[in-house]
Design a protein around this motif. Structure first.
Motif, PDB file in Angstrom:
ATOM      1  N   ASP A   9     -51.238   1.321   1.402  1.00 28.83           N
ATOM      2  CA  ASP A   9     -49.860   1.676   1.743  1.00 28.83           C
ATOM      3  C   ASP A   9     -49.650   3.179   1.712  1.00 28.83           C
ATOM      4  O   ASP A   9     -48.615   3.674   2.163  1.00 28.83           O
ATOM      5  N   GLU A  10     -50.625   3.936   1.188  1.00 22.00           N
ATOM      6  CA  GLU A  10     -50.570   5.396   1.290  1.00 22.00           C
ATOM      7  C   GLU A  10     -50.896   5.859   2.702  1.00 22.00           C
ATOM      8  O   GLU A  10     -50.685   7.020   3.047  1.00 22.00           O
ATOM      9  N   ILE A  11     -51.444   4.968   3.514  1.00 22.18           N
ATOM     10  CA  ILE A  11     -51.801   5.299   4.890  1.00 22.18           C
ATOM     11  C   ILE A  11     -50.599   5.126   5.809  1.00 22.18           C
ATOM     12  O   ILE A  11     -50.261   6.011   6.606  1.00 22.18           O
ATOM     13  N   ASP A  12     -49.935   3.966   5.688  1.00 20.65           N
ATOM     14  CA  ASP A  12     -48.832   3.615   6.575  1.00 20.65           C
ATOM     15  C   ASP A  12     -48.179   2.344   6.039  1.00 20.65           C
ATOM     16  O   ASP A  12     -48.865   1.527   5.402  1.00 20.65           O
ATOM     17  N   ASP A  14     -47.262  -0.181   7.800  1.00 17.20           N
ATOM     18  CA  ASP A  14     -47.690  -1.313   8.624  1.00 17.20           C
ATOM     19  C   ASP A  14     -49.093  -1.752   8.227  1.00 17.20           C
ATOM     20  O   ASP A  14     -50.032  -0.953   8.279  1.00 17.20           O
ATOM     21  N   THR A  17     -52.050  -0.914  10.638  1.00 16.75           N
ATOM     22  CA  THR A  17     -52.540   0.464  10.545  1.00 16.75           C
ATOM     23  C   THR A  17     -53.320   0.669   9.247  1.00 16.75           C
ATOM     24  O   THR A  17     -54.355   1.342   9.240  1.00 16.75           O
ATOM     25  N   GLN A  18     -52.827   0.100   8.167  1.00 23.96           N
ATOM     26  CA  GLN A  18     -53.540   0.199   6.891  1.00 23.96           C
ATOM     27  C   GLN A  18     -54.972  -0.306   7.032  1.00 23.96           C
ATOM     28  O   GLN A  18     -55.939   0.392   6.693  1.00 23.96           O
ATOM     29  N   THR A  21     -57.362   1.527   9.482  1.00 24.72           N
ATOM     30  CA  THR A  21     -57.855   2.785   8.923  1.00 24.72           C
ATOM     31  C   THR A  21     -58.926   2.532   7.867  1.00 24.72           C
ATOM     32  O   THR A  21     -59.944   3.244   7.826  1.00 24.72           O
ATOM     33  N   PHE A 250     -47.842   8.729  -1.229  1.00 22.26           N
ATOM     34  CA  PHE A 250     -48.119   8.627   0.204  1.00 22.26           C
ATOM     35  C   PHE A 250     -49.046   9.765   0.599  1.00 22.26           C
ATOM     36  O   PHE A 250     -48.996  10.857   0.022  1.00 22.26           O
ATOM     37  N   GLY A 252     -50.740   9.414   4.283  1.00 32.49           N
ATOM     38  CA  GLY A 252     -50.893   9.387   5.728  1.00 32.49           C
ATOM     39  C   GLY A 252     -52.354   9.214   6.106  1.00 32.49           C
ATOM     40  O   GLY A 252     -53.261   9.344   5.285  1.00 32.49           O
ATOM     41  N   VAL A 253     -52.586   8.924   7.378  1.00 33.81           N
ATOM     42  CA  VAL A 253     -53.940   8.607   7.847  1.00 33.81           C
ATOM     43  C   VAL A 253     -54.904   9.757   7.591  1.00 33.81           C
ATOM     44  O   VAL A 253     -55.995   9.571   7.018  1.00 33.81           O
TER      45      VAL A 253
END
Length: 275
Positions: A9-12, A14, A17-18, A21, A250, A252-253
């Motif tokens: 969930d630190e990526i996104d 959704d 997307t998690q 990645t 958080f 992000g990607v």
């Protein structure tokens, strides 16, 4: 080999997307804390079923439920919290998670933690007993401002509760932010109880979270010692490089990828195999 996981969930928010990645980074496990912007314990049964489908689709397992259990005040209603804990146990069963991350309760600002020791131990003992013979282990994280935020109180917790259902998470950045030199001050005493690592680093002077190896978390020393004594469990990426708050962080990607490559670079430099 050691196994990489991560707070996706630190990526996104959704999960598509998690998990995509994680696949791109070669990480096959997730420490599941939230999806669609909702905490794991507040997701509906239908949403949990959808997550099970997505995990299977992307070939990802669950290393731990990143629950907020114990991340409430030491004087807050415990019976209500136990009901929330029962939900955590159910989610762990549904997602086939071997661990549930927990905490040891916020201590009021300015209070001596020793004043709250008996109540903290009573609550943690009740949580461990409630697990019963279920095939899951509670993993206590050394979060700032809870009872178990420094090595001596983490040791007190796990030895005083004395349950095989309660083990320790090692988070070096959280120790640094409590003015502790993690490996120097705590590793030897806590090592017999460490089952799980969360990977983030921090610089004490600035109080800033940084990628692994760039701070005061003594991560190279820690991974060498773990390699030498045959440790074999999960290392969960929790970078907190863009934002850090009481309920999580958080990155992000791009920053999540940067943090992962920083840690795997340390493993590669030490000749440590991982998957």
């Amino acid at each position: 080999m050691w196994t990489l996981s991560g707070f996706a969930d630190e990526i996104d928010p959704d999960p598509h997307t998690q998990f995509q990645t994680l696949n791109e980074l070669g990480i096959r496990y997730v420490e599941f804390r939230s999806a669609w912007g909702t905490n794991v314990l507040d997701l509906s049964d239908v949403q949990i079923a959808e997550l099970k489908r997505l995990l299977a689709q992307y070939g990802i397992g669950v290393s731990a439920i990143g629950s907020p259990i114990g991340k409430v005040g030491v004087h807050d209603d415990f019976d209500e919290h136990l009901a929330r804990f029962d939900r955590a146990l159910w989610v762990a069963r549904e997602l086939e998670s071997p661990y549930i991350r927990i905490f040891s309760f916020w201590i009021p600002d300015g209070d001596d933690p020793a004043k709250h020791r008996d109540e903290v131990l009573r609550r943690l003992s009740a949580l461990a007993a409630r697990v019963g013979d279920q095939d899951v282990v509670l993993a206590h994280e050394n979060e700032r401002k809870i009872y178990g935020d420094v090595p001596s109180r983490c040791l007190d917790i796990v030895e005083s509760v004395g349950s095989e259902k309660l083990r320790l998470v090692w988070d070096p950045a959280n120790f640094v932010l409590c003015d502790v030199a993690p490996f120097t001050d705590g590793f030897a005493s806590l090592r017999p109880y460490i089952d799980y690592l969360q990977i983030k680093d921090a610089r004490r002077a600035e109080g800033q979270v940084v990628p692994a190896g760039e701070g005061d978390g003594e991560i190279p020393e820690t991974i060498r010692a773990l390699r030498d004594d045959g440790f074999d469990s999960f290392f969960s990426m929790e970078p907190h490089l863009a934002y850090m708050g009481e309920s999580g962080g958080f990155s992000g990607v791009d920053l999540f990828g940067k943090a992962t490559r920083a840690f795997t670079g340390l493993l590669d430099a030490e000749g440590i195999a991982y998957h």
